[in-house]
Design a protein around this motif. Sequence first.
Motif, PDB file in Angstrom:
ATOM      1  N   THR A  12       0.827  -1.203   0.000  1.00  0.00           N
ATOM      2  CA  THR A  12       0.000   0.000   0.000  1.00  0.00           C
ATOM      3  C   THR A  12       0.863   1.254   0.000  1.00  0.00           C
ATOM      4  OG1 THR A  12      -1.748  -1.169   1.198  1.00  0.00           O
ATOM      5  CG2 THR A  12      -1.815   1.239   1.230  1.00  0.00           C
ATOM      6  N   ALA A  13       1.927   1.248   0.793  1.00  0.00           N
ATOM      7  CA  ALA A  13       2.819   2.407   0.857  1.00  0.00           C
ATOM      8  C   ALA A  13       3.460   2.688  -0.497  1.00  0.00           C
ATOM      9  CB  ALA A  13       3.890   2.185   1.920  1.00  0.00           C
ATOM     10  N   LEU A  14       3.881   1.647  -1.187  1.00  0.00           N
ATOM     11  CA  LEU A  14       4.460   1.832  -2.520  1.00  0.00           C
ATOM     12  C   LEU A  14       3.427   2.393  -3.484  1.00  0.00           C
ATOM     13  CD1 LEU A  14       6.583  -1.433  -2.861  1.00  0.00           C
ATOM     14  CD2 LEU A  14       7.449   0.902  -2.565  1.00  0.00           C
ATOM     15  N   ALA A  15       2.193   1.890  -3.387  1.00  0.00           N
ATOM     16  CA  ALA A  15       1.122   2.393  -4.247  1.00  0.00           C
ATOM     17  C   ALA A  15       0.899   3.883  -4.010  1.00  0.00           C
ATOM     18  CB  ALA A  15      -0.160   1.612  -3.992  1.00  0.00           C
ATOM     19  N   VAL A  16       0.874   4.290  -2.751  1.00  0.00           N
ATOM     20  CA  VAL A  16       0.665   5.698  -2.410  1.00  0.00           C
ATOM     21  C   VAL A  16       1.824   6.551  -2.917  1.00  0.00           C
ATOM     22  CG1 VAL A  16       0.527   7.332  -0.482  1.00  0.00           C
ATOM     23  CG2 VAL A  16      -0.809   5.219  -0.427  1.00  0.00           C
ATOM     24  N   ALA A  17       3.054   6.097  -2.689  1.00  0.00           N
ATOM     25  CA  ALA A  17       4.230   6.877  -3.090  1.00  0.00           C
ATOM     26  C   ALA A  17       4.298   7.059  -4.604  1.00  0.00           C
ATOM     27  CB  ALA A  17       5.498   6.193  -2.580  1.00  0.00           C
ATOM     28  N   LEU A  18       4.022   5.998  -5.338  1.00  0.00           N
ATOM     29  CA  LEU A  18       4.076   6.073  -6.802  1.00  0.00           C
ATOM     30  C   LEU A  18       2.873   6.833  -7.343  1.00  0.00           C
ATOM     31  CD1 LEU A  18       5.267   2.414  -7.422  1.00  0.00           C
ATOM     32  CD2 LEU A  18       6.609   4.492  -7.826  1.00  0.00           C
ATOM     33  N   ALA A  41     -13.385   3.770   1.117  1.00  0.00           N
ATOM     34  CA  ALA A  41     -12.693   4.709   2.006  1.00  0.00           C
ATOM     35  C   ALA A  41     -11.582   5.478   1.303  1.00  0.00           C
ATOM     36  CB  ALA A  41     -12.110   3.945   3.195  1.00  0.00           C
ATOM     37  N   ARG A  42     -11.132   4.965   0.143  1.00  0.00           N
ATOM     38  CA  ARG A  42      -9.981   5.514  -0.576  1.00  0.00           C
ATOM     39  C   ARG A  42      -8.739   5.545   0.312  1.00  0.00           C
ATOM     40  NH1 ARG A  42      -9.224   4.776  -5.268  1.00  0.00           N
ATOM     41  NH2 ARG A  42      -7.799   6.550  -5.426  1.00  0.00           N
ATOM     42  N   MET A  43      -8.596   4.498   1.096  1.00  0.00           N
ATOM     43  CA  MET A  43      -7.395   4.285   1.898  1.00  0.00           C
ATOM     44  C   MET A  43      -7.412   2.849   2.407  1.00  0.00           C
ATOM     45  SD  MET A  43      -8.003   5.961   5.690  1.00  0.00           S
ATOM     46  CE  MET A  43      -8.312   7.600   5.062  1.00  0.00           C
ATOM     47  N   ARG A  47      -4.255  -1.094   7.430  1.00  0.00           N
ATOM     48  CA  ARG A  47      -2.789  -1.160   7.416  1.00  0.00           C
ATOM     49  C   ARG A  47      -2.100   0.196   7.548  1.00  0.00           C
ATOM     50  NH1 ARG A  47      -1.209  -6.349   8.433  1.00  0.00           N
ATOM     51  NH2 ARG A  47      -2.392  -7.825   7.142  1.00  0.00           N
ATOM     52  N   LEU A  48      -2.649   1.212   6.875  1.00  0.00           N
ATOM     53  CA  LEU A  48      -2.059   2.551   6.930  1.00  0.00           C
ATOM     54  C   LEU A  48      -3.174   3.578   7.147  1.00  0.00           C
ATOM     55  CD1 LEU A  48       0.579   2.422   4.026  1.00  0.00           C
ATOM     56  CD2 LEU A  48       1.053   2.503   6.472  1.00  0.00           C
ATOM     57  N   PRO A  49      -3.727   3.595   8.347  1.00  0.00           N
ATOM     58  CA  PRO A  49      -4.851   4.506   8.616  1.00  0.00           C
ATOM     59  C   PRO A  49      -4.463   5.962   8.436  1.00  0.00           C
ATOM     60  CG  PRO A  49      -3.973   3.561  10.659  1.00  0.00           C
ATOM     61  CD  PRO A  49      -3.325   2.821   9.538  1.00  0.00           C
ATOM     62  N   GLY A  50      -5.400   6.721   7.871  1.00  0.00           N
ATOM     63  CA  GLY A  50      -5.198   8.154   7.732  1.00  0.00           C
ATOM     64  C   GLY A  50      -4.448   8.581   6.494  1.00  0.00           C
ATOM     65  N   ILE A  51      -3.979   7.640   5.676  1.00  0.00           N
ATOM     66  CA  ILE A  51      -3.219   7.979   4.472  1.00  0.00           C
ATOM     67  C   ILE A  51      -4.065   7.614   3.248  1.00  0.00           C
ATOM     68  CG2 ILE A  51      -1.134   7.527   3.134  1.00  0.00           C
ATOM     69  CD1 ILE A  51       0.312   6.998   5.755  1.00  0.00           C
ATOM     70  N   GLY A  52      -4.606   8.636   2.590  1.00  0.00           N
ATOM     71  CA  GLY A  52      -5.506   8.409   1.470  1.00  0.00           C
ATOM     72  C   GLY A  52      -4.787   8.004   0.190  1.00  0.00           C
ATOM     73  N   PHE A 132      10.479   1.666   6.361  1.00  0.00           N
ATOM     74  CA  PHE A 132       9.229   1.355   7.027  1.00  0.00           C
ATOM     75  C   PHE A 132       8.093   1.859   6.140  1.00  0.00           C
ATOM     76  CE2 PHE A 132      11.704   1.634  11.180  1.00  0.00           C
ATOM     77  CZ  PHE A 132      11.800   0.246  11.306  1.00  0.00           C
ATOM     78  N   ALA A 133       7.033   1.087   6.054  1.00  0.00           N
ATOM     79  CA  ALA A 133       5.928   1.435   5.174  1.00  0.00           C
ATOM     80  C   ALA A 133       5.381   2.824   5.483  1.00  0.00           C
ATOM     81  CB  ALA A 133       4.826   0.386   5.297  1.00  0.00           C
ATOM     82  N   SER A 134       5.257   3.147   6.758  1.00  0.00           N
ATOM     83  CA  SER A 134       4.672   4.441   7.131  1.00  0.00           C
ATOM     84  C   SER A 134       5.528   5.600   6.632  1.00  0.00           C
ATOM     85  CB  SER A 134       4.498   4.528   8.650  1.00  0.00           C
ATOM     86  OG  SER A 134       5.741   4.383   9.312  1.00  0.00           O
ATOM     87  N   ASP A 135       6.851   5.440   6.650  1.00  0.00           N
ATOM     88  CA  ASP A 135       7.740   6.497   6.154  1.00  0.00           C
ATOM     89  C   ASP A 135       7.549   6.698   4.651  1.00  0.00           C
ATOM     90  OD1 ASP A 135       8.732   6.765   8.699  1.00  0.00           O
ATOM     91  OD2 ASP A 135      10.616   5.722   8.296  1.00  0.00           O
ATOM     92  N   ILE A 136       7.496   5.589   3.914  1.00  0.00           N
ATOM     93  CA  ILE A 136       7.312   5.674   2.462  1.00  0.00           C
ATOM     94  C   ILE A 136       5.977   6.335   2.141  1.00  0.00           C
ATOM     95  CG2 ILE A 136       6.972   4.306   0.369  1.00  0.00           C
ATOM     96  CD1 ILE A 136       8.969   2.286   1.470  1.00  0.00           C
TER      97      ILE A 136
END
Length: 316
Positions: A12-18, A41-43, A47-52, A132-136
């Motif tokens: 999910t973090a990679l998807a958000v970053a890209l 929810a568009r998030m 796994r990563l609450p609060g990051i749309g 860490f996923a949250s950082d990405i």
Amino acid sequence: MIGILGAGAFGTALAVALGREGRDVRLWARDANHVATMREARMNAARLPGIGFPESVSVTAEIDDILGAKAILLAVPMQALRGLLGAEPRLNGHVLVACCKGVDLTSLQGPAGLIAAACPDARVGILTGPSFASDIAKGLPTALTLACHDGEALQNLLSTPALRLYRSEDIIGAELGGALKNVIAIAAGVVIGAGLGDSARAALMARGYAEMTRFAIAHGAEAETLAGLSGFGDLVLTCTSAQSRNFRYGQALGSGTGFDASITVEGAATAKAVSNIAKKTNIEMPITDMIAALIGQTITLPQAMSALLSRPLKQE
């Protein structure tokens, strides 16, 4: 288009970053209900609450939606990778980049070996390093290793201003660095959980790094790779932060407290697999052996500490 198989925290973090850079990203999850929840929810609140999700990220439960991708990132847990590859033969022939770290308990192979066996016509890559996923997902500066052959185009496709990828041709070294550091992170957690102090943790990290390098070189890796992001860099991160699941698991072992069994701890399976390989190939891996024995409950913590501290003194 970039496909990502696995909607855990890292995928999910990679998807958000890209997606934040406007790239067309399709994030796949096996559970249709999970997909429906993420779409609404568009998030990925689990796994990563609060990051749309950026607008260019779509979520699917259909592999067909992924197959036209320029690259497919495999962001499933290591022990689930073999099953996924076996169940989806249409992945063969694609650019497959493993984002999981570890050694498969059944085959004793790393992700590159699993991909080559199941998808012989695929182009194989490894994405690994201190992250860490949250950082990405938050867009914090992160540097990773992308190990593959002729990977400049892939490097450009998957890099962003905050997510910097460094190329390597040493696939074996990159995947072993990412796998072995998890075992040492568990050991570092044990040291802190048992109240042995930061000096002991530093010594453990240094001897663990030597152990990682010894094993990797014996399997064809280059020592320089282990000194880079995928080895030393990842080792430092996971041995010193409570964000690391492997470190927290080790802390629980060291302090004798419980640990949530639903949390994936890749280093636990890797310790068992690597210890088995090392014994068969006569590679000295004392820290890995002790962690495997602790996890298997064939040795107590005092016995493990005594065994390590009573080893013969020698030149470094």
